[in-house]
Design a protein around this motif. Sequence first.
Motif, PDB file in Angstrom:
ATOM      1  N   ASN A 158       0.842  -1.194   0.000  1.00  0.00           N
ATOM      2  CA  ASN A 158       0.000   0.000   0.000  1.00  0.00           C
ATOM      3  C   ASN A 158       0.882   1.250   0.000  1.00  0.00           C
ATOM      4  N   MET A 159       0.245   2.397  -0.233  1.00  0.00           N
ATOM      5  CA  MET A 159       0.987   3.645  -0.383  1.00  0.00           C
ATOM      6  C   MET A 159       1.747   4.046   0.875  1.00  0.00           C
ATOM      7  N   LYS A 160       1.094   3.936   2.011  1.00  0.00           N
ATOM      8  CA  LYS A 160       1.747   4.339   3.262  1.00  0.00           C
ATOM      9  C   LYS A 160       3.015   3.529   3.513  1.00  0.00           C
ATOM     10  N   PHE A 214      -1.296   0.060  -6.406  1.00  0.00           N
ATOM     11  CA  PHE A 214      -1.254   0.721  -5.105  1.00  0.00           C
ATOM     12  C   PHE A 214      -2.318   1.807  -4.957  1.00  0.00           C
ATOM     13  N   ALA A 215      -2.582   2.544  -6.035  1.00  0.00           N
ATOM     14  CA  ALA A 215      -3.560   3.633  -5.942  1.00  0.00           C
ATOM     15  C   ALA A 215      -3.909   4.131  -7.334  1.00  0.00           C
ATOM     16  N   PRO A 269      -7.773   1.732  -4.264  1.00  0.00           N
ATOM     17  CA  PRO A 269      -8.123   3.000  -3.613  1.00  0.00           C
ATOM     18  C   PRO A 269      -7.572   4.206  -4.355  1.00  0.00           C
ATOM     19  N   GLU A 284      -7.700   8.377  -0.608  1.00  0.00           N
ATOM     20  CA  GLU A 284      -8.219   7.338   0.284  1.00  0.00           C
ATOM     21  C   GLU A 284      -7.107   6.604   1.026  1.00  0.00           C
ATOM     22  N   THR A 285      -5.938   6.529   0.435  1.00  0.00           N
ATOM     23  CA  THR A 285      -4.835   5.829   1.111  1.00  0.00           C
ATOM     24  C   THR A 285      -4.359   6.577   2.348  1.00  0.00           C
ATOM     25  N   ALA A 343      -2.114   8.697   2.349  1.00  0.00           N
ATOM     26  CA  ALA A 343      -0.687   8.985   2.204  1.00  0.00           C
ATOM     27  C   ALA A 343      -0.441  10.421   1.760  1.00  0.00           C
TER      28      ALA A 343
END
Length: 325
Positions: free
Chosen positions: A140-142, A223-224, A238, A242-243, A245
């Motif tokens: 995921n982005m974070k 990822f996004a 997402p 929404e992430t 980040a």
Amino acid sequence: MFKKLFFALTVLATSSSWTWAQQASSDYPTKPIRIVAPSAAGGGFDLVARVLGSKLSEQMGQQFVVENRSGGGTLAGTQVIAKAPADGYHLIVGGLSNMALNAGLYKNPGYEPLTDFIPLRIVVSHSYTLVGRKDLPFNNMKDMLTYAKVNPGKLNFGTSGPGTGQFILASLIKGMGNVDIQLVPYKGAQPVYMDLLGGRVDLFFDNTTTTRTYLESNQLKAFAVSSRQRAPDGPQIPTLMETGAMDLEMETWFGLFAPAKTPPAIVDKLRAEIDKAMQSADVRKKLQQGSGRIVQMNNAETEAMMKSEAAKWPRLLKNAGIAQE
């Protein structure tokens, strides 16, 4: 006496010019119309030029001839139409790149989007999806940003060169995320995918439609998506916002533009014909390419959007530390 004669000749000349303009507008078009796509064949600019050009040729009884003018990103082709006669026979496909981003990327792009052009219609908008190698140690982005901070300079982004959406989004993530990520320029998207699949590059922000093949075949992971809303053909991915980040959204939009002094009657006629063309299910399907979003806005909404985009992107690019050339 000379003053009266001069005044009379001036009035006659003005009246004649007005009558000629009215006549030209009512007869329009009487010869082929040029649409410049400020890019090489293939891609969003070319697609919009050819899909709309074909339908408008059918509707208006004159050929809309597509001319690809690449060079300097989208600068060369856009400069040509900015200086072209404003007679309705010279149009350009305008998009996020040449009508908003270039003002922030170049000190002297050679034209001013808001004063040198009239937006006829914005017709379609496409998002980007961030994809990466399947074996990357985050999902995921974070976690990606955390990894980049712990491992400065280790991650790299493939890009299609300055001025492209791929380059801008990668640069914004680097700047806004305050991370040390290497940007690797490529000549087009296809070589990036070859290196992604070969493990030589880590991440790529590309047109959502293009990424679908690789995601559906499980060759890459997503990822996004860059749009405000999730893509209809990828609802599980997402948005960037929404992430959590970063507060960022970006869609690459396209439409037809004319030189600023094009006669109002011709502008109105072209707008009406484009509106008619956009009622065609076939035209809409071709422009959408699976993940595109058809845009429907009136004149005031279009002008407001143009002003907003032209102000937003140069500011964002500057804040992200992207220097002008």
